[in-house]
Motif scaffolding. Structure first.
Motif, PDB file in Angstrom:
ATOM      1  N   PRO A 413     -34.557  -6.580 -19.934  1.00 12.20           N
ATOM      2  CA  PRO A 413     -34.538  -5.848 -18.660  1.00 12.20           C
ATOM      3  C   PRO A 413     -33.384  -6.220 -17.738  1.00 12.20           C
ATOM      4  O   PRO A 413     -33.004  -5.420 -16.878  1.00 12.20           O
ATOM      5  CB  PRO A 413     -35.882  -6.220 -18.013  1.00 12.20           C
ATOM      6  N   LEU A 414     -32.823  -7.416 -17.904  1.00 14.07           N
ATOM      7  CA  LEU A 414     -31.737  -7.835 -17.025  1.00 14.07           C
ATOM      8  C   LEU A 414     -30.383  -7.287 -17.464  1.00 14.07           C
ATOM      9  O   LEU A 414     -29.433  -7.306 -16.688  1.00 14.07           O
ATOM     10  CB  LEU A 414     -31.669  -9.362 -16.953  1.00 14.07           C
ATOM     11  N   LYS A 415     -30.290  -6.789 -18.692  1.00 13.29           N
ATOM     12  CA  LYS A 415     -28.993  -6.337 -19.205  1.00 13.29           C
ATOM     13  C   LYS A 415     -28.990  -4.892 -19.688  1.00 13.29           C
ATOM     14  O   LYS A 415     -27.928  -4.275 -19.758  1.00 13.29           O
ATOM     15  CB  LYS A 415     -28.536  -7.256 -20.342  1.00 13.29           C
ATOM     16  N   ASP A 416     -30.137  -4.348 -20.058  1.00 14.07           N
ATOM     17  CA  ASP A 416     -30.180  -2.985 -20.578  1.00 14.07           C
ATOM     18  C   ASP A 416     -29.838  -1.963 -19.503  1.00 14.07           C
ATOM     19  O   ASP A 416     -29.849  -2.257 -18.304  1.00 14.07           O
ATOM     20  CB  ASP A 416     -31.570  -2.673 -21.130  1.00 14.07           C
ATOM     21  N   SER A 417     -29.583  -0.742 -19.936  1.00 11.05           N
ATOM     22  CA  SER A 417     -29.387   0.370 -19.008  1.00 11.05           C
ATOM     23  C   SER A 417     -30.737   0.895 -18.528  1.00 11.05           C
ATOM     24  O   SER A 417     -31.744   0.782 -19.240  1.00 11.05           O
ATOM     25  CB  SER A 417     -28.628   1.503 -19.700  1.00 11.05           C
ATOM     26  N   PRO A 418     -30.778   1.494 -17.334  1.00 10.62           N
ATOM     27  CA  PRO A 418     -32.035   2.088 -16.872  1.00 10.62           C
ATOM     28  C   PRO A 418     -32.484   3.182 -17.836  1.00 10.62           C
ATOM     29  O   PRO A 418     -31.662   3.911 -18.389  1.00 10.62           O
ATOM     30  CB  PRO A 418     -31.683   2.645 -15.490  1.00 10.62           C
ATOM     31  N   LYS A 419     -33.810   3.289 -18.016  1.00 11.10           N
ATOM     32  CA  LYS A 419     -34.376   4.134 -19.072  1.00 11.10           C
ATOM     33  C   LYS A 419     -35.339   5.160 -18.493  1.00 11.10           C
ATOM     34  O   LYS A 419     -36.108   4.869 -17.576  1.00 11.10           O
ATOM     35  CB  LYS A 419     -35.107   3.251 -20.094  1.00 11.10           C
ATOM     36  N   LEU A 420     -35.311   6.351 -19.075  1.00 15.02           N
ATOM     37  CA  LEU A 420     -36.267   7.414 -18.773  1.00 15.02           C
ATOM     38  C   LEU A 420     -37.082   7.718 -20.019  1.00 15.02           C
ATOM     39  O   LEU A 420     -36.549   7.723 -21.132  1.00 15.02           O
ATOM     40  CB  LEU A 420     -35.537   8.688 -18.331  1.00 15.02           C
ATOM     41  N   ASP A 421     -38.386   7.975 -19.838  1.00 18.48           N
ATOM     42  CA  ASP A 421     -39.273   8.345 -20.940  1.00 18.48           C
ATOM     43  C   ASP A 421     -39.821   9.747 -20.713  1.00 18.48           C
ATOM     44  O   ASP A 421     -40.244  10.087 -19.596  1.00 18.48           O
ATOM     45  CB  ASP A 421     -40.474   7.398 -21.035  1.00 18.48           C
ATOM     46  N   TYR A 422     -39.865  10.533 -21.791  1.00 23.51           N
ATOM     47  CA  TYR A 422     -40.476  11.861 -21.777  1.00 23.51           C
ATOM     48  C   TYR A 422     -41.374  11.961 -23.010  1.00 23.51           C
ATOM     49  O   TYR A 422     -40.883  12.014 -24.141  1.00 23.51           O
ATOM     50  CB  TYR A 422     -39.410  12.961 -21.801  1.00 23.51           C
TER      51      TYR A 422
END
Length: 541
Positions: A413-422
Motif C-alpha cells: 500500500p505504501l508503493k502501489d498505485s491507487p486502485k479502482l475495483d469494478y
C-alpha cells in the motif's frame, strides 16, 4: 518504474508525507490508544482480545503481565502476573502469546513460553487452575457452548472439560509447537497450526483429523469464518491463504508485500517475518490481516478477495502481532509498538455486481466504482466536469508528475498505485478490447487495467494522445498494441484500474468483444449507455 518529474524540495517532502498518511482509510475511526507495555517499542503486545460480551479488553505486555481494561472507556481495571520478570528490553520469556475470555466471562486465560496456561477467575483475578505447567503455550480457545478449553502445549493439543478441568482428548502435531487454535461456529471442528509448517482440521465428535496442510515454514494463525464455511491461515514467507472448509480447496492466496526488515530489538529480528495477525470481521464478509513490518492492517473483501482498505495500526516499521474483532465490529490491534490501537470499523457496503450487456459489452462510469483504494501517496478523487459523460470524472491526485509504468500492483500500500475495483458478472468468455475515455496532457495520459487484482501486460499502460480540452477514447498502449483482457471463465470477476501517470482525468472504462466497435461514434462521443448493477451478490463457494 516510479519517476518524479518535478523535483522541488517541497514536493519531495509532500511525497514522503502522503505515503505515511494517505492510507488512513475512511472505514476505520480511531477510538483510542492504550499504552499497555510501559517500555513502549522496547516491549511488545503479543495478545489482545475482547471479552465475548464486549465489556472488557485483555492485553499482554512483554513482562509476563496481562492487563484488563473497560472497552467503552479504556479505563484500567486490574492485572495478573503469569510469571515474575523485570526485563528492561525485549525478552522471549516475557511474551504472553495466549489471552482470552470464556463465553460466560467466568474465566480468562494467559499462556506463555515454558510456563503453561493459567486460568483466572474473571471477578476476583485469582488463579483457578494451571494447565501444562512447563509447556510452551502460544494458543488456546474456549468452545462457545462452554464445554471445552483447547490448549496448545508444546507440540500437543490438549482439550479439557471446563466443568472439572479433566482431559477429554489429546493429539500431537508432527511439525513443531502449536501456535494457534480455533473452534468453528458450532464447535464441530477444531483448527490448529504449528511452528514448523502444519495445520490440522479435527472433527470433535470423534476427534478424528480430517485434513492436514503442510508448509515450508511456520504456520502462525488459523480462524474459521463466522459461518464456518471458510478458514483463513497465515504464517511465515508472508503466507496468508483462505480455504473452503468442506473440501480444503484454496479459494484465495492473499499477497503481503512491503518492508521485511525489523528494527533492532523487535521480537527476534526475524529475517523471514510472518503474517502474524489475522481476524474475520463480525459478519464474516471481510478479513483483517497484519502484514509485513509496516504496522499496516489490511482489509480484504471476501466477495472477490480484493484489498479494499488499510490503516496504520502500529507505528511504521513495527509489526502487528495480534488482531481481535468484537461482535459489533470494533477492532483492537497490538504489536511491537507496545501500544494497543482501538478502532471502530464501518464495513463498506457491498453493492450488486454490474451486469454484462447481451452483446457482451460492459461500459462503466469511472466514479461508479465498488472500491477506490488510496495507495503510494495518491488517490482517485471525484471532480465535476461538464463534458464528462455523467458530469463527473476521477482524477489521480496529487499531480506532481509521477509515472508508474511497472510495479504498480505489488500489494504494497505504501508503493502501489491507487486502485479502482469494478465487480462484474461475466456471461461469456473470450477476448475483450479495453477502452478508456479520459483527458490530460502528455504527462497525465495513461492508466493500467487488470483483472482480479493482477496487472495484465496486454492491458497495462493504456494511453491516449494528449488532450486537455476534450475527452478522448483510446485502447492504444505504450507497448504499441491495442489493450485487451481475456476472460477465462463465466461468473464474477473484478476489473481493476491503477494510475500510471498522476493528473489523468478518467471518465469511462469499456470492455467489448467486438474488435470493430468504436465508442466515440455513440452518444455524441460519450459512448454507449453504462451497464447497470442488477446481478445479485455472488456468494463465495
Amino acid at each position: 518504474m516510479s519517476i518524479i518529474k518535478k523535483t522541488s524540495i517541497g514536493i519531495i517532502i509532500f511525497v514522503l508525507f502522503t505515503q505515511l498518511t494517505f492510507g488512513q482509510d475512511e472505514m476505520f475511526s480511531l477510538i483510542r490508544k492504550i499504552n499497555v507495555d510501559h517500555l513502549g517499542t522496547v516491549g511488545q503486545i503479543d495478545g489482545c482480545e475482547f471479552s465475548k460480551d464486549n465489556y472488557y479488553i485483555i492485553a499482554s505486555d512483554n513482562h509476563g503481565t496481562a492487563k484488563i481494561y473497560i472497552r467503552s472507556t479504556g479505563e484500567f481495571v486490574n492485572q495478573v502476573k503469569h510469571i515474575e520478570i523485570n526485563n528492561l528490553k525485549f525478552e522471549r520469556a516475557g511474551k504472553i502469546n495466549a489471552v482470552g475470555y470464556s463465553y460466560d466471562r467466568k474465566y480468562f486465560y494467559t499462556g506463555i513460553n515454558d510456563h503453561g496456561l493459567k486460568l483466572w477467575d474473571a471477578k476476583t483475578f485469582k488463579l483457578v487452575h494451571h494447565f501444562n505447567k512447563t509447556a510452551e503455550v502460544d494458543g488456546a480457545d474456549f468452545s462457545s457452548d462452554g464445554k471445552w478449553l483447547a490448549v496448545g502445549a508444546d507440540s500437543e493439543v490438549c482439550v479439557y472439560r471446563v466443568s472439572d478441568f479433566s482431559l477429554v482428548h489429546k493429539f500431537t502435531h508432527e511439525r513443531g509447537a502449536v501456535n494457534n487454535l480455533d473452534f468453528n461456529h458450532d464447535n464441530s471442528l477444531l483448527a490448529s497450526v504449528a511452528s514448523k509448517g502444519e495445520a490440522f482440521i479435527t472433527r470433535t465428535s470423534d476427534w478424528k483429523r480430517i485434513r492436514r496442510h503442510k508448509f515450508e515454514s511456520s504456520a502462525k494463525r488459523i480462524y474459521f469464518s463466522a459461518d464456518g464455511t471458510l478458514y483463513a491461515l497465515s504464517g511465515r514467507d508472508q503466507l496468508c491463504r483462505v480455504y473452503r472448509t468442506s473440501d480444503g480447496v484454496m479459494v484465495a492466496d492473499l499477497k503481503h508485500r512491503g518492508n521485511l526488515k525489523m528494527l533492532p530489538g523487535d521480537d527476534y529480528g526475524d529475517e523471514n517475518p510472518a503474517v502474524e495477525a489475522m481476524r474475520w470481521t463480525a459478519d464474516g464478509k471481510h478479513l483483517l490481516t497484519g502484514g509485513v513490518i509496516d504496522g499496516i492492517m489490511r482489509v480484504w473483501r471476501r466477495d472477490d478477495w480484493s484489498l479494499i482498505g488499510y490503516v496504520q495500526a502500529q507505528e511504521a516499521n513495527r509489526q502487528i502481532e495480534y488482531i481481535d474483532v468484537s461482535s459489533d465490529n470494533e477492532v483492537i490491534v497490538g504489536g511491537d509498538e507496545g501500544v494497543l490501537y482501538h478502532f471502530a470499523f464501518t464495513p463498506p457496503k457491498i453493492l450488486k455486481r454490474f451486469a454484462q450487456e447481451p452483446g457482451g459489452m460492459v461500459c462503466l462510469e469511472a466514479e461508479n466504482y465498488d472500491t477506490s483504494l488510496p495507495q503510494g501517496g495518491h488517490r482517485w478523487t471525484v471532480i465535476s466536469q461538464a463534458d464528462a459523460a455523467g458530469g463527473q470524472c476521477l482524477q489521480a491526485l496529487p499531480n506532481y508528475g509521477v509515472e508508474k509504468d511497472t510495479k504498480f500492483a505489488e500489494y504494497d500500500p505504501l508503493k502501489d498505485s491507487p486502485k479502482l475495483d469494478y465487480r462484474i458478472n461475466f456471461t461469456r468468455t473470450g477476448n475483450y478490447h479495453v477502452w478508456i475515455r479520459a483527458k490530460g496532457n502528455k504527462s497525465d495520459n495513461s492508466v493500467h487495467v487488470g483483472i482480479d487484482g493482477k496487472g495484465i501486460p496486454s492491458s497495462d499502460k493504456i494511453e491516449f494522445g494528449p488532450s486537455t480540452s476534450n475527452y478522448v477514447w483510446s485502447k492504444a498502449t505504450k507497448d504499441k498494441q491495442d489493450a485487451s483482457i481475456f476472460i477465462s471463465s463465466i461468473g464474477p470477476h473484478t476489473i481493476n484500474v491503477w494510475m500510471d501517470e498522476d493528473g489523468i482525468k478518467l471518465d469511462r472504462i469499456l470492455l467489448t468483444p467486438d474488435a470493430g466497435y468504436k465508442p466515440s461514434n455513440d452518444n455524441g462521443g460519450k459512448g454507449p449507455k453504462c451497464s447497470k448493477r442488477k446481478t445479485p451478490d455472488a456468494a463465495v463457494k
